[in-house]
Motif scaffolding. Structure first.
Motif, short mmCIF file in Angstrom:
data_model
loop_
_atom_site.label_atom_id
_atom_site.label_comp_id
_atom_site.label_asym_id
_atom_site.label_seq_id
_atom_site.Cartn_x
_atom_site.Cartn_y
_atom_site.Cartn_z
N ALA A 1 0.83 -1.22 0.00
CA ALA A 1 0.00 0.00 0.00
C ALA A 1 0.86 1.26 0.00
CB ALA A 1 -0.93 0.00 1.21
N GLY A 2 2.16 1.09 0.21
CA GLY A 2 3.05 2.25 0.09
C GLY A 2 3.84 2.62 1.34
N ALA A 3 3.71 1.85 2.43
CA ALA A 3 4.50 2.16 3.64
C ALA A 3 5.98 2.00 3.31
CB ALA A 3 4.11 1.22 4.78
N LYS A 4 6.80 2.90 3.83
CA LYS A 4 8.22 2.92 3.43
C LYS A 4 9.21 2.76 4.57
CE LYS A 4 8.19 5.71 -0.74
NZ LYS A 4 8.31 7.09 -1.22
N ILE A 5 8.79 3.10 5.79
CA ILE A 5 9.74 3.14 6.92
C ILE A 5 9.27 2.18 8.00
CG2 ILE A 5 10.70 4.62 8.75
CD1 ILE A 5 10.47 7.00 6.88
N ALA A 6 10.21 1.56 8.71
CA ALA A 6 9.91 0.82 9.94
C ALA A 6 10.44 1.69 11.09
CB ALA A 6 10.58 -0.54 9.94
N GLU B 1 12.14 -7.33 4.47
CA GLU B 1 11.41 -6.63 3.40
C GLU B 1 12.30 -5.52 2.81
OE1 GLU B 1 9.66 -5.35 0.77
OE2 GLU B 1 8.03 -6.51 1.72
N ASP B 2 12.76 -5.75 1.59
CA ASP B 2 13.70 -4.79 0.97
C ASP B 2 13.11 -3.40 0.78
OD1 ASP B 2 15.74 -6.58 0.84
OD2 ASP B 2 15.34 -7.19 -1.24
N ARG B 3 11.78 -3.33 0.70
CA ARG B 3 11.17 -2.02 0.43
C ARG B 3 11.04 -1.17 1.69
NH1 ARG B 3 5.83 -4.14 -2.40
NH2 ARG B 3 6.15 -5.68 -0.75
N LEU B 4 11.35 -1.73 2.86
CA LEU B 4 11.24 -0.95 4.10
C LEU B 4 12.61 -0.45 4.56
CD1 LEU B 4 8.79 -2.76 6.57
CD2 LEU B 4 8.47 -0.54 5.47
N VAL B 5 12.66 0.82 4.87
CA VAL B 5 13.86 1.43 5.44
C VAL B 5 13.63 1.58 6.94
CG1 VAL B 5 15.22 3.57 5.53
CG2 VAL B 5 14.41 2.70 3.32
N PRO B 6 14.43 0.92 7.77
CA PRO B 6 14.22 1.12 9.21
C PRO B 6 14.83 2.43 9.68
CG PRO B 6 16.00 -0.45 8.86
CD PRO B 6 15.49 -0.05 7.49
N SER B 7 14.16 3.06 10.66
CA SER B 7 14.85 4.08 11.43
C SER B 7 15.32 3.38 12.71
CB SER B 7 13.92 5.25 11.75
OG SER B 7 12.90 4.88 12.63
N ILE B 8 16.49 3.73 13.18
CA ILE B 8 16.97 3.09 14.40
C ILE B 8 17.51 4.12 15.39
CG2 ILE B 8 17.45 0.86 13.33
CD1 ILE B 8 20.38 1.49 13.34
N MET C 1 14.53 10.48 1.52
CA MET C 1 13.22 9.87 1.82
C MET C 1 12.11 10.91 1.71
SD MET C 1 11.31 7.32 2.76
CE MET C 1 12.37 5.97 3.28
N PHE C 2 12.41 12.15 2.11
CA PHE C 2 11.38 13.19 2.11
C PHE C 2 11.54 14.18 0.96
CE2 PHE C 2 11.27 11.24 6.19
CZ PHE C 2 9.90 11.06 6.37
N ASN C 3 12.35 13.77 -0.01
CA ASN C 3 12.48 14.57 -1.23
C ASN C 3 12.94 16.00 -0.93
OD1 ASN C 3 12.43 14.44 -3.95
ND2 ASN C 3 10.25 14.97 -4.15
N LEU C 4 13.80 16.13 0.08
CA LEU C 4 14.36 17.44 0.41
C LEU C 4 15.61 17.59 -0.46
CD1 LEU C 4 13.97 17.03 4.27
CD2 LEU C 4 12.43 18.24 2.72
#
Ligand code: ZN
Length: 393
Positions: A215-220, A244-251, A350-353
């Motif tokens: 559905a488009g979720a991108k971050i864990a 899941e390769d499509r998810l970028v974790p924040s840690i 990630m935020f197109n900045l």
């Protein structure tokens, strides 16, 4: 001491010398107005110090700083300025003030204050967006973390639209639980409206996580935290998000929220390009150690973390993201370049900045000048859009 933000006299080309974070080689960086206009290689003898230069740090999850709580009952526009200025001294040039699960009226009120604070020309460039963490998360103990159960609810698009309206459309990131009723259509609507969706404080199954990512979720969000202490070794939310390769974790690599082995494993799986560092710092961060009263609770701020002394558990992070840069290098042996990539370049992408997160021609002149001794970053100077906003005394 904080430099005076006089808007006059900064139109000529200025330059800064130091070791470029990318390859640790001596450079001089020229900037005019607010942009980088030249990067020139130097010889070692051209430098009179061994300080590094990197793009300003970007923290997409920070709950408050220097006593200012973005979710608190008494937040003011002036408080947001105070926290922002204090963050400059910690090397953070852009951040997403994060408001956690609260009463809906509080969410609207505080986001309206953040939106108003963003109109302040002194700090507006430091706040590209806001993060709403909750209230559409798991109500279960452990998974909900420190979020108050009574305010947790199922996703409600109309309600979120009202909050977003109060925020002046400034919410760019929302953390939600994928297993809740209505979560998947809610995620699709968020994505269609330009809001980045993160999964967090959840106990989603592999299938639910997959559907959320479809559905488009991108971050864990803060992978490995916001999770119960006791979980099934096969079936838990960590493995599917890690695989899941499509998810970028924040840690939260503050040295306390995750073990060294967790940080190393997450980093090995996801790699430098798919990892984002966040501080998740509480409002007590930046204050002197000691006991503080927050609502009905007594919190103990140590130099490293915030604890609930009665229960002897962690209550939250107490360090700005600059600490996480050093811990990441210490734990994974990654280069300075890679640590900065995870704390600046990746959140910007990630935020197109587009004008942030890198030192290259045409980018906004957001720099930090710092020493790095034993993997500890000490900020000496901070520039935003070519202006000196902090210099260590
Ligand atoms: Zn959280």
């Amino acid at each position: 001491m904080f430099a005076n933000l006089d808007t006059a006299n900064y139109s000529e080309t200025d330059s800064l010398k130091g070791l470029l974070y990318f390859d640790e080689a001596p450079v001089s960086i020229d900037f005019a107005n607010d942009k980088i206009v030249g990067i020139n290689r130097l010889e070692k003898q051209d430098l009179d110090n061994d300080l590094y230069i990197a793009p300003g740090l970007i923290d997409i999850q920070i709950n408050g700083y220097m006593g200012v709580d973005f979710s608190g009952p008494n937040l003011t526009v002036e408080d947001v300025e105070k926290a922002t200025v204090a963050l400059w001294a910690a090397g953070v040039t852009s951040y997403f003030p994060t408001i956690i699960t609260s009463d809906i009226d509080r969410l609207k009120k505080n986001f309206a204050i953040l939106a108003k604070a963003r109109e302040n020309p002194r700090i507006k460039q430091s706040i590209p967006g806001f993060h709403l963490e909750g209230p559409y998360i798991s109500p279960f103990p452990g998974f909900r973390g420190a979020h108050l159960e009574k305010y947790i609810k199922k996703p409600d698009w109309e309600e979120f639209q009202e909050i977003q309206k109060a925020a002046g459309n400034g919410i760019k990131l929302i953390t939600i639980a994928p297993e809740l009723d209505g979560a998947i259509p809610f995620i699709k609507k968020c994505v269609a409206s330009g809001v980045v969706v993160a999964l967090g404080h959840h106990n989603g199954t592999a299938r639910e996580i997959e559907l959320a990512v479809d559905a488009g979720a991108k971050i864990a969000t803060h992978l490995g935290n916001g999770c119960a202490n006791q979980i099934n070794r096969h079936y838990n939310p960590i493995w599917p998000q890690l695989s899941e390769d499509r998810l970028v974790p924040s840690i939260i690599a503050d040295g306390f929220h995750l073990t060294k082995e967790e940080v190393r494993s997450f980093y090995k799986v996801k790699g430098v390009d798919k990892t984002i560092l966040v501080s998740d710092a509480l409002d007590l961060a930046g204050l002197p150690p000691g006991e503080y009263i927050r609502g009905e609770r007594t919190l103990e701020l140590t130099p490293n973390v915030v604890k609930l002394p009665k229960e002897n558990v962690l209550a939250g992070a107490a360090s700005p993201i600059s600490k996480c840069v050093g811990v990441m290098m210490d734990f994974t042996q990654c280069s300075l370049k890679n640590a900065i990539t995870m704390a600046s370049t990746n959140p910007a992408q990630m935020f197109n900045l587009k004008d942030l997160g890198e030192i290259s021609l045409g980018k906004r002149a957001d720099f930090i000048v710092f020493s790095m001794v034993d993997n500890k970053m000490e900020i000496k100077k901070t520039y935003i859009a070519g202006k000196l906003v902090y210099a260590q005394e």
